[in-house]
Design a protein around this motif. Structure first.
Motif, PDB file in Angstrom:
ATOM      1  N   ILE A  48      -1.560  29.024   4.067  1.00 30.79           N
ATOM      2  CA  ILE A  48      -1.347  30.100   3.098  1.00 30.79           C
ATOM      3  C   ILE A  48      -2.001  29.740   1.769  1.00 30.79           C
ATOM      4  N   GLU A  49      -1.873  28.469   1.378  1.00 30.57           N
ATOM      5  CA  GLU A  49      -2.465  28.028   0.110  1.00 30.57           C
ATOM      6  C   GLU A  49      -3.975  28.232   0.103  1.00 30.57           C
ATOM      7  N   ALA A  50      -4.597  28.067   1.282  1.00 33.18           N
ATOM      8  CA  ALA A  50      -6.054  28.236   1.361  1.00 33.18           C
ATOM      9  C   ALA A  50      -6.466  29.698   1.217  1.00 33.18           C
ATOM     10  N   LEU A  51      -5.519  30.604   1.458  1.00 34.91           N
ATOM     11  CA  LEU A  51      -5.851  32.031   1.438  1.00 34.91           C
ATOM     12  C   LEU A  51      -5.483  32.700   0.123  1.00 34.91           C
ATOM     13  N   THR A  52      -4.352  32.314  -0.426  1.00 32.98           N
ATOM     14  CA  THR A  52      -3.836  33.075  -1.561  1.00 32.98           C
ATOM     15  C   THR A  52      -2.895  32.222  -2.384  1.00 32.98           C
ATOM     16  N   SER A  53      -2.691  32.659  -3.608  1.00 38.78           N
ATOM     17  CA  SER A  53      -1.712  31.965  -4.447  1.00 38.78           C
ATOM     18  C   SER A  53      -0.415  32.755  -4.548  1.00 38.78           C
ATOM     19  N   GLU A  54      -0.392  33.914  -3.940  1.00 39.88           N
ATOM     20  CA  GLU A  54       0.810  34.749  -3.985  1.00 39.88           C
ATOM     21  C   GLU A  54       1.513  34.683  -2.626  1.00 39.88           C
TER      22      GLU A  54
END
Lengths: 234, 313
Positions: free
Chosen positions: B197-203
């Motif tokens: 998830i961190e690699a895709l978005t910060s939200e």
């Protein structure tokens, strides 16, 4: 709404699903297994003829029995597996009416069941009696195929995991015995109505009445399937 | 400010006696949002509710202002890639994506072209005439994603799109998902792996046992665990020697002796590891295992659920 953002129509969806169903049928095993099953009465007729036995009315009864297996094998298995395997998530997340998905499968599989059993009956008759069967008997088998397909669709939406098996059990252990009861209840039997429509039943209700009865039975199970599919959750 | 894409208002979903989600309220705007939670947390339930495959047992859920279960038209704007792998394996990738495009409203004469474009966007052009049956897990995931984007939806729901994918394919798929977001699509991606998830978005939205525990910037949520003392477990033959060397360090919050070693709680794991290494070298301590129970998603959830991750004394 631009042309690229349109909603597919019910007929368009039915046609797409029919094409998908046919493609899967041809590339899968169901069609070939169904054909083999349909060949069984032909083999029976050939075997009887080879030993000099006259089959009489048993051959038509065997065709009705084949129908009770063939239609569920095609329709019940297809619908039940779709729901059980959750490939319905692909279909139901699309902007299509769910009845059209059901219709697409039925317009492919029900006529196929009818064609297989009618072809089997014609071939078996030719082998058994060197004559063509009557149009009335072919129509009866065709109507029976359509009706049992719709029964199978209804049962498969109610119990997807065992749709095919439950329909066969329903036909063999409920519908068939119901059809030989000396009571009004036999009118609920698809097998009895098929024999009546064909003119081969000893307890005939008349071809027109039989056709209407089959239509009513088919209509009830279609309604069950449509209502059930509309609210099923993936 | 544009209207939210998804509005969830006190939504609950039960499967008989089994709870899917409980009293979830959430508004989703544009961009990529990561839905983070362990298996069984309710991520797929929430995704299916948004895709129009389930109806809420209680509360309401709307997508673009409409109920996705009953409103056929709103589903035209949604693209959904389910978690499970089962598809129609007898079809080729191109046939599968084309059928899905047609069912999503792309006119028949253009569905094939749309399918090819989607397949190319997912890097599957070379394999598009092969049957899905022979695909690897990564290829199946890419094909699933292609089915979700072929009709150019505004809103994408990607349920565990990276599960079972090899590391190289993972990097590629992440890049392609980010490209879709850059093209203006609103995307919800679910996963049980934080770094994906961190690699895709910060939200992100953190979901656990059917409830939303936290939502917002991933770095702020990650800090929650960083502020909570890190635990380091050392299995060794001389735990008291290790404990003695660390006892006076100002970053050490607690030391607990266990049967086969010692558990250290530290506010500065980097310094702690350095000290442990020095102690091992200087004192000749034999270390059989070194682990950190906090370097995983479970610790985040332990903290967020209030269990705190503290060892019993």
């Amino acid at each position: 709404m631009s042309d690229e953002r349109r909603i597919p129509s019910g007929l368009g969806t039915t046609a797409t699903i029919a094409g998908l169903t046919w493609m899967r049928l041809v590339r899968g095993r169901a069609l070939w297994v169904g054909t083999l099953i349909a060949v069984l009465p032909v083999l029976f007729a050939g075997a009887m003829r080879s030993v000099g036995e006259h089959t009489g009315g048993e051959l038509f009864g065997i065709e009705v029995l084949i129908l009770a297996v063939l239609a569920p094998m095609l329709v019940g298995a297809s619908i039940g597996e779709e729901i059980e395997d959750r490939t319905t998530t692909y279909l139901w997340s699309r902007p299509v009416p769910r009845w059209a998905i059901l219709a697409g499968k039925l317009v492919t599989l029900a006529p196929l069941a009818a064609v297989l059993v009618i072809a089997s009956w014609i071939a078996a008759s030719r082998i058994a009696w060197d004559s063509w069967p009557t149009v009335q008997t072919c129509v009866a088998l065709g109507a029976g195929a359509i009706t049992i397909s719709l029964v199978s669709a209804g049962i498969a939406t109610l119990a997807p995991r065992h749709g095919m098996a439950l329909t066969i059990v329903y036909m063999l252990f409920f519908d068939f015995p119901l059809g030989i009861l000396p009571a009004t209840l036999r009118e609920l039997s698809v097998a009895h109505q098929v024999r009546s429509l064909a003119g081969t039943s000893p307890i005939e209700t008349g071809a027109a009445a039989a056709a209407i009865a089959l239509a009513i039975i088919a209509g009830v199970w279609t309604l069950i399937a449509a209502v059930r599919v509309r609210r099923l959750e993936a | 400010m544009s209207a939210p894409v998804v509005v969830i208002d006190h939504c609950s979903k039960w499967y008989g006696h089994v709870l899917g989600i409980s009293d979830v309220s959430w508004k989703l705007g544009a961009g990529i949002v990561g839905l983070l939670g362990p298996n069984g947390a309710g991520k797929s339930t929430l995704m299916k509710l948004m895709a129009g495959l389930l109806t809420p047992s209680r509360g309401s859920l709307t997508v673009f202002g409409a109920d996705p279960f009953d409103d056929v038209a709103v589903r035209r704007r949604i693209g959904y890639a389910p978690e499970h792998e089962k598809t129609w394996d007898e079809l080729t990738a191109l046939e599968l994506v084309t059928v899905m495009a047609k069912l999503a409203g792309v006119p028949g004469d253009r569905a094939g072209k749309a399918a090819e474009t989607a397949i190319d966007a997912m890097g599957m052009t070379e394999a598009m005439h092969r049957r899905v049956r022979g695909f690897s897990k990564g290829m199946r995931q890419r094909t699933k994603l292609a089915t979700a984007i072929a009709h150019d939806p505004d809103f994408l729901l990607l349920d565990e799109p990276l599960t079972g994918v090899d590391p190289i394919a993972r990097i590629d798929i992440i890049a392609r998902i980010r490209a879709l977001a850059d093209a203006g699509k609103t995307i919800v991606v679910s996963s049980h792996v934080l770094y994906e998830i961190e690699a895709l978005t910060s939200e992100i939205v953190v979901i656990y046992r059917g409830q939303v525990l936290a939502e917002g910037n991933v770095y702020e949520i990650r800090k929650l665990i960083d502020q909570h003392p890190h635990r380091i477990r050392i299995e060794c033959d001389q735990p008291r020697v290790v404990a003695a060397s660390l006892a006076m360090a100002d970053h050490v919050a607690r030391i607990v002796f266990e049967r086969q070693g010692v558990l250290i709680e530290t506010r500065d794991p980097d310094r702690c590891y350095d000290q442990i290494a020095a102690t091992v070298i200087d004192s000749g301590v034999h270390v059989s295992a070194l682990s950190s129970p906090d370097n995983n998603l479970g610790a985040v959830f332990e903290y967020l659920t209030g269990d705190g991750g503290r060892e019993r004394e």
